[in-house]
Enzyme design. Sequence first.
Site, PDB file in Angstrom:
ATOM      1  CD  GLU A 123      41.682  29.757  43.101  1.00  8.94           C
ATOM      2  OE1 GLU A 123      41.461  29.727  44.329  1.00  8.94           O
ATOM      3  OE2 GLU A 123      41.637  30.798  42.438  1.00  8.94           O
ATOM      4  NE  ARG A 183      46.745  36.610  38.387  1.00 11.78           N
ATOM      5  CZ  ARG A 183      46.972  35.607  39.220  1.00 11.78           C
ATOM      6  NH1 ARG A 183      46.137  35.384  40.217  1.00 11.78           N
ATOM      7  NH2 ARG A 183      48.027  34.819  39.071  1.00 11.78           N
ATOM      8  CD  GLU A 201      41.664  32.351  33.683  1.00 12.52           C
ATOM      9  OE1 GLU A 201      41.648  31.283  33.021  1.00 12.52           O
ATOM     10  OE2 GLU A 201      41.509  33.465  33.168  1.00 12.52           O
ATOM     11  CG  HIS A 207      39.517  42.748  42.461  1.00  8.64           C
ATOM     12  ND1 HIS A 207      38.420  42.000  42.805  1.00  8.64           N
ATOM     13  CD2 HIS A 207      39.987  42.210  41.310  1.00  8.64           C
ATOM     14  CE1 HIS A 207      38.233  41.051  41.899  1.00  8.64           C
ATOM     15  NE2 HIS A 207      39.168  41.163  40.974  1.00  8.64           N
ATOM     16  CG  ASP A 255      40.564  36.510  38.793  1.00 10.05           C
ATOM     17  OD1 ASP A 255      40.042  35.381  38.895  1.00 10.05           O
ATOM     18  OD2 ASP A 255      41.803  36.678  38.769  1.00 10.05           O
ATOM     19  CE1 TYR A 286      43.381  36.916  43.184  1.00  6.29           C
ATOM     20  CE2 TYR A 286      42.287  38.571  41.831  1.00  6.29           C
ATOM     21  CZ  TYR A 286      42.839  37.308  41.985  1.00  6.29           C
ATOM     22  OH  TYR A 286      42.853  36.437  40.919  1.00  6.29           O
ATOM     23  CG  ASP A 335      42.426  33.527  43.184  1.00  9.38           C
ATOM     24  OD1 ASP A 335      42.329  33.273  44.398  1.00  9.38           O
ATOM     25  OD2 ASP A 335      43.487  33.392  42.552  1.00  9.38           O
TER      26      ASP A 335
END
Length: 706
Positions: free
Chosen positions: A9, A300, A86, A344, A84, A298, A82
């Site tokens: 990203e 989140r 998203e 995670h 997740d 990570y 990432d």
Amino acid sequence: MANYLVIVESPAKAKTIGKYLGKNYTVKASLGHVRDLPKSQLGVDVEHGFEPKYITIRGKGDVIKQLREASKKAKRVFLAADPDREGEAIAWHLATLLDLNMDEECRVVFHEITQEAVREAFSRPRKLDLNLVHAQQARRILDRLVGYRLSPLLWRKVRKGLSAGRVQSVAVRLIVDREREIRAFVPQEYWTVDAVFHTPNGSFTARFHGFGEEKADLPDEQAVRDLLARVADQTFQVVKVKRSERRRNPSPPFTTSSLQQEAARKLGFRAYRTMAVAQQLYEGLDVGESGPVGLITYMRTDSTRVAESAQAEARRFILERFGEAYAPERPRQYQARGGAQDAHEAIRPTSVTRDPESLRPFLNRDQYRLYKLIWERFVASQMSAAVLDTTSVDIDAGGARFRAHGSVLKFPGFMKVYTEGSDDGNADEGEGKLLPPLAEGEILPHPELKPEQHFTQPPPRYTESSLVKAMEELGIGRPSTYAPTIDTILKRGYVVLDQKRFVPTELGEVVVDLLVQYFQKLIDVEFTARLESELDQIEEGHQDWVQLLQSFYESFEADLEVAERTLGHVHVAEEESDEVCDKCGRRMVYKQGRYGKFLACPGFPECRNTKPVTKPVGVDCPRCGSPLVERQGKRRRTFYGCSNYPACDYVLWNKPTGDVCPVCRHPLVEKATKSGRTVVCSNEAAHAAQAGAEAETVSPVEEVSR
């Protein structure tokens, strides 16, 4: 020519990963999402299975073009967004745009950006997880349906520019409900009586507890008089001494929620600021000879799980730095919160050997402070319990019982590194208070008795920390949504921050009442939490995303129809100020803008005059003599400037105390230090020069500072 293309990203992440992969890999950044629903329309075909209409995000055309060209030249493309929902959605959109084979193992996932983790991930790529994609897509469409169908209703019935959101509306309701609870609160009187004893071995305080073994309250002054009369001529005798050893265990390593809460308490960070800095630490920063390194895992996550390798490294570090007594026999395991996603790890440093002080030269102030918080919390979470010697003493006087508590830290354990903050700042009762030696049967000298009147207090308003905690406990939103939700309700003017606590505006209360009346499910905490749980089930492959949307939409559309038909215009009175418009003479009103409150002429659009909201601080500008006022900057940072702006641009970034320096007559200000807050002169440059000239004497300013 590189054989492989890797897409992430951000450029920072690309730089860090590129260092680990070598010359056969080209790493490029998509700069976040590349496709989304259009802003100009609903973008969802409700009649045909809620098919989304994705378009290229404005400004991303060149990025996509470059990625297409690079993918055609590459032997293979890896998508390393990432780990997740998203990130999976970004990878899926990229795969669609680049015409990649969806059955190919092109997805690479790692939870920390270190050489070992990155190389391990690239050794076992996987296919795109469409369950994750569907969960993200369902959330996006749910939020779009609510926002684009409900917001126009609010524009027509209440005021233009309003919005409603599936999660934000429930967050506002929490704040409104708390405010109404505070307003309805009726204080109850109660009294305490403290007995201050002065013994040969030292003084201590005991508080009235009750009569005999029974606890009793003192509801009014008469009860206090009765108690004082009862003990006036009595002997105060120690009847019970209870000594015990108490073990205090460390807090678990951070989740997204607990990190946001603790950063708010200890660093004063807003949730958005915390996540932005954590993103930088995760993606990688240049730390000297090592080059870019991902410093934390990570950020989140709602898991407190820690990898065995990280636990082993922490144990070695603790043994070497603190000694064997500080390392527990077995690595600490922490129980996950009910409903937590365990994909995670917890948020931790990628290596505890990179202690904060060694990284300080390479990090900016925010990065250093947040990394230090994460590092200390993780190291402490793997350390031995703290041990406290506690003492409880009961003292009897004519049947009236007084009780004293005391404790002393016997072994610091994890507290040598870190202790968790609290929203109210209260420490454990009696902690740190050491009682003098006392024995059962001992007669004490008659104490000094101190009655004090109190009133019960209403529940406190939410701070950002306590609001995040409430949202997590109630299941409203997910770790990645807390920060944007809070930012949105502030920008929309539904709530304001007053002394770092949320207060609903009249507009916020009106909108909540309207939603409660016409959209009970949407604004219901339990329904919102259940919806979050169903989104999790989509991610796990146990729920069909189209069925979820269909079930929600049928009920929502029925509520919309009733509201459109029966709801009249809702008038929200604008709050008038004492300020008169200097262009047309009308009394100006308060408006809520993107950066907080401001004053506007009610004659808009004929008169477009606006002014900032200012608050006098009781100190005059040392440059021109006009009053200094408190203002809000564009990033909601408070500063103190001259009211004669722009003619005078004098500014202070620290809060004036209301006093002036006895030497130069400049305002004295409060300044944060490592040990708390101190008072200094705002005219630092002049005093620095003076200090050099008068090194042997103490200036009046230094006396004030002390």
